[in-house]
Design a protein around this motif. Structure first.
Motif, short mmCIF file in Angstrom:
data_model
loop_
_atom_site.label_atom_id
_atom_site.label_comp_id
_atom_site.label_asym_id
_atom_site.label_seq_id
_atom_site.Cartn_x
_atom_site.Cartn_y
_atom_site.Cartn_z
N ALA A 146 0.83 -1.20 0.00
CA ALA A 146 0.00 0.00 0.00
C ALA A 146 0.87 1.26 0.00
CB ALA A 146 -0.93 0.00 1.20
N HIS A 147 1.97 1.23 0.74
CA HIS A 147 2.91 2.35 0.73
C HIS A 147 3.40 2.62 -0.69
CE1 HIS A 147 3.14 2.27 5.12
NE2 HIS A 147 3.98 3.27 5.10
N LYS A 148 3.79 1.55 -1.38
CA LYS A 148 4.34 1.72 -2.72
C LYS A 148 3.31 2.34 -3.67
CE LYS A 148 7.87 -1.89 -2.53
NZ LYS A 148 8.39 -3.16 -3.10
N LYS A 149 2.05 1.90 -3.55
CA LYS A 149 1.02 2.47 -4.41
C LYS A 149 0.78 3.94 -4.07
CE LYS A 149 -3.65 2.15 -6.18
NZ LYS A 149 -4.94 1.42 -6.21
N ALA A 150 0.69 4.25 -2.77
CA ALA A 150 0.44 5.64 -2.37
C ALA A 150 1.57 6.55 -2.85
CB ALA A 150 0.30 5.73 -0.85
N ILE A 151 2.80 6.09 -2.71
CA ILE A 151 3.96 6.88 -3.16
C ILE A 151 3.89 7.09 -4.68
CG2 ILE A 151 6.46 6.84 -3.45
CD1 ILE A 151 6.55 5.34 -0.71
N LYS A 152 3.61 6.03 -5.41
CA LYS A 152 3.53 6.11 -6.87
C LYS A 152 2.44 7.09 -7.30
CE LYS A 152 2.57 3.15 -10.91
NZ LYS A 152 1.26 3.72 -11.29
N GLU A 153 1.27 6.98 -6.68
CA GLU A 153 0.16 7.85 -7.05
C GLU A 153 0.45 9.31 -6.70
OE1 GLU A 153 -2.39 7.07 -8.75
OE2 GLU A 153 -2.57 4.88 -8.62
N MET A 154 1.04 9.55 -5.55
CA MET A 154 1.36 10.93 -5.16
C MET A 154 2.40 11.52 -6.10
SD MET A 154 0.79 13.48 -3.09
CE MET A 154 0.16 13.02 -1.48
N LYS A 155 3.40 10.73 -6.47
CA LYS A 155 4.42 11.23 -7.39
C LYS A 155 3.85 11.55 -8.76
CE LYS A 155 8.82 9.50 -5.73
NZ LYS A 155 10.01 8.70 -6.05
N GLU A 156 2.93 10.72 -9.21
CA GLU A 156 2.32 10.97 -10.52
C GLU A 156 1.54 12.27 -10.53
OE1 GLU A 156 0.05 7.54 -11.62
OE2 GLU A 156 1.82 6.37 -12.17
N LYS A 157 1.04 12.68 -9.36
CA LYS A 157 0.32 13.95 -9.25
C LYS A 157 1.27 15.13 -9.06
CE LYS A 157 -3.93 12.32 -9.39
NZ LYS A 157 -3.67 10.88 -9.43
N GLY A 158 2.54 14.83 -8.77
CA GLY A 158 3.53 15.89 -8.57
C GLY A 158 3.73 16.29 -7.13
N SER A 189 11.88 8.78 -1.94
CA SER A 189 11.54 9.96 -1.15
C SER A 189 12.17 11.22 -1.73
CB SER A 189 12.02 9.78 0.29
OG SER A 189 11.69 8.49 0.78
N HIS A 190 11.54 12.35 -1.47
CA HIS A 190 12.12 13.65 -1.80
C HIS A 190 12.80 14.26 -0.58
CE1 HIS A 190 8.69 13.55 -4.84
NE2 HIS A 190 9.77 13.56 -5.57
N ILE A 191 12.17 14.07 0.59
CA ILE A 191 12.70 14.60 1.86
C ILE A 191 12.96 13.41 2.78
CG2 ILE A 191 12.23 16.01 3.90
CD1 ILE A 191 10.24 17.61 2.16
N VAL A 192 14.15 13.36 3.37
CA VAL A 192 14.47 12.32 4.35
C VAL A 192 14.83 13.00 5.65
CG1 VAL A 192 16.01 10.43 4.99
CG2 VAL A 192 15.26 10.69 2.60
N LYS A 193 14.12 12.65 6.71
CA LYS A 193 14.45 13.14 8.05
C LYS A 193 15.10 11.99 8.81
CE LYS A 193 13.21 13.48 12.63
NZ LYS A 193 13.08 12.35 13.57
N ILE A 194 16.29 12.22 9.34
CA ILE A 194 17.03 11.13 9.97
C ILE A 194 17.75 11.64 11.21
CG2 ILE A 194 19.11 11.52 8.57
CD1 ILE A 194 19.35 8.41 8.43
N SER A 195 17.81 10.82 12.24
CA SER A 195 18.49 11.21 13.48
C SER A 195 19.95 10.79 13.42
CB SER A 195 17.82 10.56 14.69
OG SER A 195 18.06 9.16 14.70
N ASP A 196 20.74 11.32 14.34
CA ASP A 196 22.16 10.97 14.36
C ASP A 196 22.37 9.48 14.62
OD1 ASP A 196 21.13 11.31 16.91
OD2 ASP A 196 22.71 12.65 17.61
#
Length: 331
Positions: A146-158, A189-196
């Motif tokens: 489901a994550h993969k589909k949501a990511i794909k669909e969101m990217k296709e919309k820009g 991803s476009h933005i990655v938030k990561i801790s030390d």
């Protein structure tokens, strides 16, 4: 107006009444609705954004409670699928004298893992929206697909994809399985938030002197912005060309770090959504607004860490802005 969609787990955190005790010593817990994507949605909603939760939730009493919490926080719950399959996941948390946590999870039959790609409609998304996710629900399950589909669909919309690995190793068969899933989704991803702490785990680069190399290794696939959090030492924004902007942390008395990182990224995304952001101008806009983004996000995380509990501790936008102004005056 931009929407911030958060996909992934919702669960119940049982927070110990007694601090500085191991789980085997704790005799009382407080029930708190939680789950990192849910915390981000609530933080974004409290900061005035239109936040949406995407998940499947059990038809049990804990699920009812989580729905109440989301709705009281003005998070859009109309996309949530309620189900008689599965149960609400549980997490028992112990907190040491520094506010740091350890977890015991009970979610082998969690309803959120059953959320399927067929239950996602690409028409939900637009090019003005954000999709935020974490790694807990990237275990092999319908939810991972489901994550993969949501990511794909969101990217296709820009739209913009935001990823906070939020590593929770007790939920994985082994460390390598967790690392592999994160590395699989990182390039999406476009933005990655990561801790030390997470940087060395994901990249395998452990020497602090090679921190720059570790951050550089995250720029793979579509990654354009890395937000690197360092607890009380603040956070920094990094671009692929090596350009870096630092944001100082705010000193507070730590009560509980639960949800502090979620409040940080919720604050960051909510502030970013106030500008006309696209995947094409993301770097330009983050560069232009880096100071306000880091200041607001650091203040949001600090305030959340200063009080007990994840959801209850997410401050409102006015509270964050007053806190920032007060600290400027004190300085």
């Amino acid at each position: 107006m931009s929407k911030i969609f958060c996909i992934g787990e919702t669960l119940i955190d049982f927070i110990p009444v007694q601090k500085e005790k191991s789980l085997k010593e704790v005799v009382g817990f407080e029930r708190v609705a939680g789950g990192a994507p849910m915390n981000v949605a609530i933080a974004a909603a409290k900061y005035g954004c239109e936040a949406v939760m995407l998940t499947k939730m059990a038809n049990d009493h804990f699920g009812d409670h989580i729905m109440d919490v989301l709705q009281k926080a003005n998070v859009d719950t109309s996309y949530i699928v309620r189900s008689d399959e599965g149960e609400t996941g549980l997490a028992f948390v112990s907190v040491d004298g520094f506010g740091e946590r350890t977890f015991n999870f009970y979610r082998q039959n969690a309803a959120d893992l059953l959320f399927s790609e067929e239950e996602i409609d690409g028409e939900w998304f637009s090019g003005e929206d954000f999709l935020h996710f974490c790694s807990v629900d990237l275990v092999d399950s319908p939810m991972k697909i489901a994550h993969k589909k949501a990511i794909k669909e969101m990217k296709e919309k820009g739209g913009i994809i935001s990823f906070d690995p939020n590593v929770r190793l007790p939920l994985w068969p082994d460390e390598e399985s967790c690392r592999k899933a994160i590395i699989e989704f990182l390039p999406l991803s476009h933005i990655v938030k990561i801790s030390d702490e997470e940087l060395s785990f994901i990249t395998g680069i452990e020497d602090e002197e090679d921190e720059e190399a570790g951050i550089k290794a995250l720029f793979t696939g579509d990654v354009k912005v890395v937000v690197y959090t360092k607890g009380k030492h603040g956070a920094s924004i990094h671009f692929e060309n090596g350009e870096t902007y630092e944001g100082k942390g705010f000193k507070v008395t730590v009560a509980d770090t639960t949800g502090a990182g979620d409040a940080f990224i919720g604050g960051f995304l909510s502030e970013l959504s106030q500008h006309e952001i696209t995947s094409e101008n993301l770097v330009e806009q983050v560069r232009a607004h880096h100071e306000e983004l880091l200041t607001f996000a650091n203040a949001s995380g600090a305030l959340t860490a200063s009080v007990k509990g994840a959801i209850q501790s997410a401050p409102g936008k006015d509270h964050v802005l007053r806190f920032i102004e007060t600290r400027k005056t004190e300085a």
